[in-house]
Scaffold this motif. Structure first.
Motif, PDB file in Angstrom:
ATOM      1  N   ARG A  41      39.953  27.908  69.724  1.00 52.11           N
ATOM      2  CA  ARG A  41      39.102  28.980  70.238  1.00 52.11           C
ATOM      3  C   ARG A  41      37.696  28.455  70.468  1.00 52.11           C
ATOM      4  N   ASP A  42      37.044  28.975  71.519  1.00 52.11           N
ATOM      5  CA  ASP A  42      35.681  28.569  71.828  1.00 52.11           C
ATOM      6  C   ASP A  42      34.735  28.975  70.708  1.00 52.11           C
ATOM      7  N   GLY A  43      33.705  28.176  70.507  1.00 57.35           N
ATOM      8  CA  GLY A  43      32.713  28.475  69.482  1.00 57.35           C
ATOM      9  C   GLY A  43      31.606  27.449  69.503  1.00 57.35           C
ATOM     10  N   GLN A  44      30.909  27.326  68.391  1.00 57.13           N
ATOM     11  CA  GLN A  44      29.810  26.377  68.277  1.00 57.13           C
ATOM     12  C   GLN A  44      30.331  24.944  68.111  1.00 57.13           C
ATOM     13  N   THR A  45      29.404  23.998  68.177  1.00 57.68           N
ATOM     14  CA  THR A  45      29.729  22.584  67.975  1.00 57.68           C
ATOM     15  C   THR A  45      28.961  22.060  66.774  1.00 57.68           C
ATOM     16  N   PRO A  72      43.130  21.809  64.183  1.00 59.64           N
ATOM     17  CA  PRO A  72      42.502  22.391  65.372  1.00 59.64           C
ATOM     18  C   PRO A  72      43.017  23.792  65.701  1.00 59.64           C
ATOM     19  N   ALA A  73      44.247  24.082  65.343  1.00 63.15           N
ATOM     20  CA  ALA A  73      44.806  25.412  65.626  1.00 63.15           C
ATOM     21  C   ALA A  73      44.097  26.502  64.834  1.00 63.15           C
ATOM     22  N   GLU A  74      43.475  26.139  63.712  1.00 63.01           N
ATOM     23  CA  GLU A  74      42.786  27.117  62.876  1.00 63.01           C
ATOM     24  C   GLU A  74      41.271  27.096  63.080  1.00 63.01           C
ATOM     25  N   LEU A  75      40.812  26.266  63.983  1.00 62.54           N
ATOM     26  CA  LEU A  75      39.374  26.026  64.146  1.00 62.54           C
ATOM     27  C   LEU A  75      38.817  26.778  65.346  1.00 62.54           C
ATOM     28  N   THR A  76      37.655  27.382  65.157  1.00 63.82           N
ATOM     29  CA  THR A  76      36.875  27.953  66.251  1.00 63.82           C
ATOM     30  C   THR A  76      35.701  27.023  66.524  1.00 63.82           C
ATOM     31  N   GLY A  77      35.599  26.539  67.747  1.00 60.67           N
ATOM     32  CA  GLY A  77      34.544  25.597  68.082  1.00 60.67           C
ATOM     33  C   GLY A  77      35.010  24.160  67.993  1.00 60.67           C
ATOM     34  N   LEU A 223      31.323  25.032  57.463  1.00 61.05           N
ATOM     35  CA  LEU A 223      32.310  25.434  58.475  1.00 61.05           C
ATOM     36  C   LEU A 223      32.670  26.914  58.344  1.00 61.05           C
ATOM     37  N   ARG A 224      32.756  27.405  57.136  1.00 64.43           N
ATOM     38  CA  ARG A 224      33.081  28.827  56.945  1.00 64.43           C
ATOM     39  C   ARG A 224      31.867  29.710  57.229  1.00 64.43           C
ATOM     40  N   TYR A 225      30.710  29.285  56.765  1.00 68.68           N
ATOM     41  CA  TYR A 225      29.518  30.120  56.927  1.00 68.68           C
ATOM     42  C   TYR A 225      29.164  30.311  58.402  1.00 68.68           C
ATOM     43  N   TYR A 226      29.352  29.273  59.208  1.00 68.03           N
ATOM     44  CA  TYR A 226      28.983  29.346  60.623  1.00 68.03           C
ATOM     45  C   TYR A 226      30.158  29.692  61.537  1.00 68.03           C
ATOM     46  N   GLY A 227      31.270  30.093  60.955  1.00 66.95           N
ATOM     47  CA  GLY A 227      32.359  30.659  61.735  1.00 66.95           C
ATOM     48  C   GLY A 227      33.326  29.682  62.356  1.00 66.95           C
ATOM     49  N   PHE A 228      33.264  28.399  61.976  1.00 68.10           N
ATOM     50  CA  PHE A 228      34.255  27.441  62.478  1.00 68.10           C
ATOM     51  C   PHE A 228      35.623  27.707  61.852  1.00 68.10           C
ATOM     52  N   LEU A 229      35.616  28.118  60.608  1.00 67.38           N
ATOM     53  CA  LEU A 229      36.842  28.445  59.879  1.00 67.38           C
ATOM     54  C   LEU A 229      36.714  29.838  59.294  1.00 67.38           C
ATOM     55  N   ASN A 230      37.842  30.482  59.088  1.00 66.40           N
ATOM     56  CA  ASN A 230      37.852  31.780  58.424  1.00 66.40           C
ATOM     57  C   ASN A 230      37.457  31.607  56.960  1.00 66.40           C
TER      58      ASN A 230
END
Length: 318
Positions: A41-45, A72-77, A223-230
Motif C-alpha cells: 500500500r502507498d505511504g511514506q518512505t 512487504p504484504a503487511e507494509l504501508t509505504g 514503523l508502527r508510530y508512523y503507520g508503516f505497520l499496524n
C-alpha cells in the motif's frame, strides 16, 4: 517500481542489490549493500543506514535482524536501506575511511566529484532525500556508552519538534538534544525538511546483543508510530540531556570509575580515581554539575590529559 542501486521492487515486493559509489585502487567497483522493501500500500518512505563509521557495528546488527522480519504484504509505504555506508573503513574495522582519513559522518551532504567519503555521502544522501523520515544508526564507537538517540539539528531549527518526536518514538529512554557538527546526516536531513535522528546504540567492540535488541525494537516502534505497520505505540517520557561535561585525566595511570552508566551524578560526586600501577592514588576527579553518567573509555590506562568520560548535563524529561 522503486529502485535503489541495482535493487528494484514493485509494490508488495522486496529486493537487495548494490549502490555503486566509486572504485577501489585496483579499479574495481565499490558497491554498498542495499535493500528496498516496497509495501503493498502507498505511504511514506523511511530511509535507514548503518556503519557510516566503520567500527560502529550495532546498527548493522539491527538491520540484519529487522529486514528479514519485514513482509512487504503487511507494509504501508517504502523502506530504503543502506546496510553498510563506510565501505572502506568497514573492511578494515576502522572508524574513519582509510582512503581519505575522513569520518564519514562529517561529509554530508557530500560531493559527487569530491573525496571518497564525499562521494559516498553524496550517493547515500541522494537516496535519503527521497524519504519522509531518516534513521542513521550509530553507536559510541568502541567506548562504553548508554543507549541513546541524538537530535542534532539544534533546538532553534524549524524541524526540532519533529526530530524530537521521532526520537521519542524510537524510544530507547535517553536523548541527547544538542546541535551536532557540520557534515552529520542528522544535520543535513532536517535542513532538507526531513526529520532525522541518530540512534547511538551503546558502545562496544564488535556488537552488543542488548543494544541491538533495543535498536530493533526502536525501528519497529518507528514503523508502527508512523503507520508503516499496524500497531500502537505509546510514547514514553525520555531522559534528555542538552549538553556534555567531558573529563580528561589530570595524571597518567589507571582509571577506576565510581559511577555506572546511566547513574545520576551530583556536583562534587567522585566520578573516577587515577592510581599508579601499585594502587597509590594520584588523582580524584569530581563532577562539576548535575547530570547522568553517559559515556566512558573502555581501557583503564590513561595519559595525562587523555579523555576519560562524559556526563550528560542540563537534564530533563520530555
Amino acid at each position: 517500481m522503486t529502485t535503489l542501486g541495482t535493487a528494484s521492487a514493485a509494490p508488495g515486493e522486496f529486493d537487495t542489490g548494490r549502490l555503486e559509489v566509486g572504485e577501489t585502487r585496483d579499479g574495481s567497483s565499490v558497491g554498498l549493500p542495499v535493500a528496498v522493501i516496497n509495501g503493498a500500500r502507498d505511504g511514506q518512505t523511511l530511509y535507514m543506514q548503518a556503519a557510516s563509521d566503520g567500527d560502529e557495528l550495532n546498527g548493522v546488527g539491527v538491520i540484519q535482524q529487522v529486514v528479514p522480519q519485514l513482509d512487504p504484504a503487511e507494509l504501508t509505504g517504502t523502506i530504503l536501506v543502506v546496510g553498510i555506508v563506510n565501505y572502506h573503513a568497514f573492511q578494515v574495522a576502522q572508524h574513519r575511511n582509510p582512503i581519505d582519513d575522513t569520518k564519514m559522518n562529517r561529509a554530508y551532504p557530500g560531493d559527487e566529484n569530491g573525496t571518497s567519503s564525499e562521494r559516498i555521502a553524496a550517493a547515500t544522501f541522494d537516496v535519503a532525500r527521497q524519504a519522509d523520515i531518516i534513521l542513521d544508526l550509530h553507536q559510541g564507537s568502541t567506548s562504553r556508552m548508554i543507549n541513546e538517540t541524538r537530535v542534532r539539528c539544534g533546538r532553534r531549527h524549524r524541524l526540532h519538534r519533529e526530530c524530537l518526536e521521532l526520537a521519542k518514538a524510537f524510544g530507547v529512554g535517553y536523548v541527547l538534544d544538542q546541535k551536532g557538527p557540520d557534515g552529520q546526516l542528522a544535520r543535513a536531513g532536517p535542513d532538507e525538511g526531513i526529520p532525522t535522528i541518530d540512534p547511538e546504540l551503546g558502545g562496544c567492540v564488535g556488537w552488543d546483543d542488548e543494544s541491538i535488541r533495543l535498536g530493533v525494537e526502536g525501528v519497529f516502534n518507528v514503523l508502527r508510530y508512523y503507520g508503516f505497520l499496524n500497531g500502537h505505540v505509546d510514547l514514553e517520557r525520555q531522559t534528555r540531556a542538552k549538553g556534555f561535561d567531558q573529563y580528561g585525566s589530570p595524571a597518567g595511570g589507571l582509571v577506576s570509575f565510581e559511577k555506572e552508566l546511566g547513574e545520576r551524578v551530583s556536583p562534587g560526586d567522585t566520578i573516577f580515581d587515577v592510581t599508579d600501577v601499585f594502587g597509590k592514588l594520584k588523582a580524584r576527579v569530581t563532577a562539576d554539575n548535575s547530570g547522568v553518567f553517559w559515556r566512558s573509555r573502555r581501557l583503564p590506562q590513561v595519559a595525562s590529559g587523555e579523555y576519560v568520560c562524559s556526563v550528560g548535563t542540563n537534564v530533563d524529561t520530555y
